[in-house]
Design an enzyme around this catalytic site. Structure first.
Site, PDB file in Angstrom:
ATOM      1  N   CYS A   1       0.908  -1.223   0.120  1.00 55.43           N
ATOM      2  CA  CYS A   1       0.107   0.082   0.063  1.00 55.43           C
ATOM      3  C   CYS A   1       0.801   1.220  -0.073  1.00 55.43           C
ATOM      4  O   CYS A   1       1.329   1.430   1.131  1.00 55.43           O
ATOM      5  CB  CYS A   1      -0.907  -0.111   1.308  1.00 55.43           C
TER       6      CYS A   1
ATOM      7  N   CYS B   1      -0.396   4.187   2.072  1.00 55.42           N
ATOM      8  CA  CYS B   1      -0.352   4.134   3.445  1.00 55.42           C
ATOM      9  C   CYS B   1       1.229   4.116   3.985  1.00 55.42           C
ATOM     10  O   CYS B   1       1.641   4.987   4.973  1.00 55.42           O
ATOM     11  CB  CYS B   1      -0.609   2.495   3.805  1.00 55.42           C
ATOM     12  N   ASP B   2       2.155   3.626   3.189  1.00 55.29           N
ATOM     13  CA  ASP B   2       3.353   3.523   3.508  1.00 55.29           C
ATOM     14  C   ASP B   2       4.599   4.334   2.931  1.00 55.29           C
ATOM     15  O   ASP B   2       5.673   4.391   3.385  1.00 55.29           O
ATOM     16  CB  ASP B   2       3.813   2.256   3.673  1.00 55.29           C
TER      17      ASP B   2
END
Ligand code: NAP
Length: 318
Positions: free
Chosen positions: A132, A135-136
């Protein structure tokens, strides 16, 4: 006993459906095969869910969602669903442990990113390996990042990652991208993007964090070890080689497209009383915020379906 709603899956979509159903006083059961959370449970930071508090993590968000559904009386059970009979007024869900009956079913079984499947990958998820970018990406600020895959997702997510990383290398198994030409053009014009053609990742190594990986050229058979920059100590690996929806047991029962479940905007499938919510359905944005919205809509519609079936008053809008 016949439940009003049986929800399959306890990720954000299933838990949101559970919250809305139990608040509406529907007799609700949420089934999960391992533990609550879905994909988000393996995400360290959740910064893009509206209202996320600083340092909110996937697990902490899920913990709060679980507390909420428990508070409103939804039942939760760990069981792996093996078979479903969804036609007719009483739906039957057969788990490994028990058989459940329900007036409505919400399918929220999710989709998982397809893993590369090489040694070391599973051990280093969340420790350099991520599925992701949204997200990261921020964890790789000014570091090196490798994206695996050549489709729209890989190239678009690679470009997103280039806003953070100092260099993004796309590792693709062929010598041309699958991504749409318009997307490719942007990527080729991006100075931070590099391409490693005809290559596959065969091993990821590291002691608690990604330290190196082996990349094999599929044409020459040559193997190269890519080692983390000494100052960085690590680099990011983002496999984007497609997703695998968890829909096997619904094949031939509900309408699907490419393995994902087709719904209308009320989350209704083609089978009366059967709804789908979250990543498992055909949709344009697979995020926690869209999954929870789907779950809420599915539960409200399940309540209305029961209401119409029995001539009762749905309590969910109060
Ligand atoms: P995808 O189109 O299926 O592409 C998967 C990519 O991963 C392909 O390049 C494939 O290589 C590669 N791949 C598959 N298995 C592999 C393996 N085992 N090892 C190494 N590489 C592997 O998946 P996606 O990019 O996630 O896109 C899914 C769907 O969403 C597509 O229909 C796409 O068009 C759509 N999408 C659209 C947009 C947009 O329009 N902006 C954005 C994202 C996604 P090969 O090319 O050699 O097969």
């Amino acid at each position: 006993m016949i439940y009003d709603v049986v929800i399959l899956g306890a990720g954000p979509a299933g838990l949101a459906a559970g919250l809305y159903a139990s608040r509406a006083r529907l007799k609700t059961l949420i089934l999960e095969k391992e533990k609550a959370g879905g994909q988000i449970a393996t995400t360290d930071e959740v910064a893009n869910y509206p209202g996320s508090i600083e340092n909110a993590t996937g697990p902490s968000l899920i913990e709060r969602m679980v507390e909420q559904v428990d508070e409103f009386g939804a039942e939760r059970k760990i069981d792996t669903v093996k078979e479903v009979q969804l036609e007719g007024e009483t739906k039957v869900v057969k788990g490994e442990k028990e058989e459940y009956k329900a007036k409505t079913v919400v399918i929220a079984t999710g989709a998982i990113p397809r893993p590369i499947g090489c040694p070391g990958e599973a051990d280093l998820v969340g420790r350099g390996v991520s599925y992701c970018a949204t997200c990261d990406a921020a964890f790789f600020e000014d570091m090196e990042v490798y994206v695996v895959g050549g489709g729209d997702t890989a190239v678009e997510e690679g470009m997103y990652l280039s806003k953070f990383a100092r260099k993004v290398t796309i590792i693709h198994r062929r010598d041309e991208l699958r991504a749409a030409k318009s997307i490719q053009e942007k990527a080729f014009a991006n100075e931070k993007m590099a391409f490693m053609w005809d290559s596959v990742v065969t091993e990821i190594k590291g002691d608690g964090i990604v330290e190196s990986m082996i990349v094999e050229n599929v044409k020459t058979g040559e193997k190269t070890e890519i080692v983390a920059d000494e100052d960085d100590g690590t680099f990011g690996i983002f496999p984007f080689i497609g997703f695998v929806p968890a829909t096997e047991i619904f094949e031939g029962i509900v309408n699907m497209e490419g393995g994902y479940i087709l719904t209308d905007e009320d989350m209704k499938t083609n089978v009366p009383g059967v709804f789908a919510a979250g990543d498992v359905r055909v949709k344009s944005l697979r995020q926690v915020v869209t999954a929870t919205a789907d779950g809420a809509i599915a539960a409200v519609q399940a309540g209305k379906y029961i209401d119409e079936l029995e001539g009762t008053t749905y309590a969910g809008d109060k």
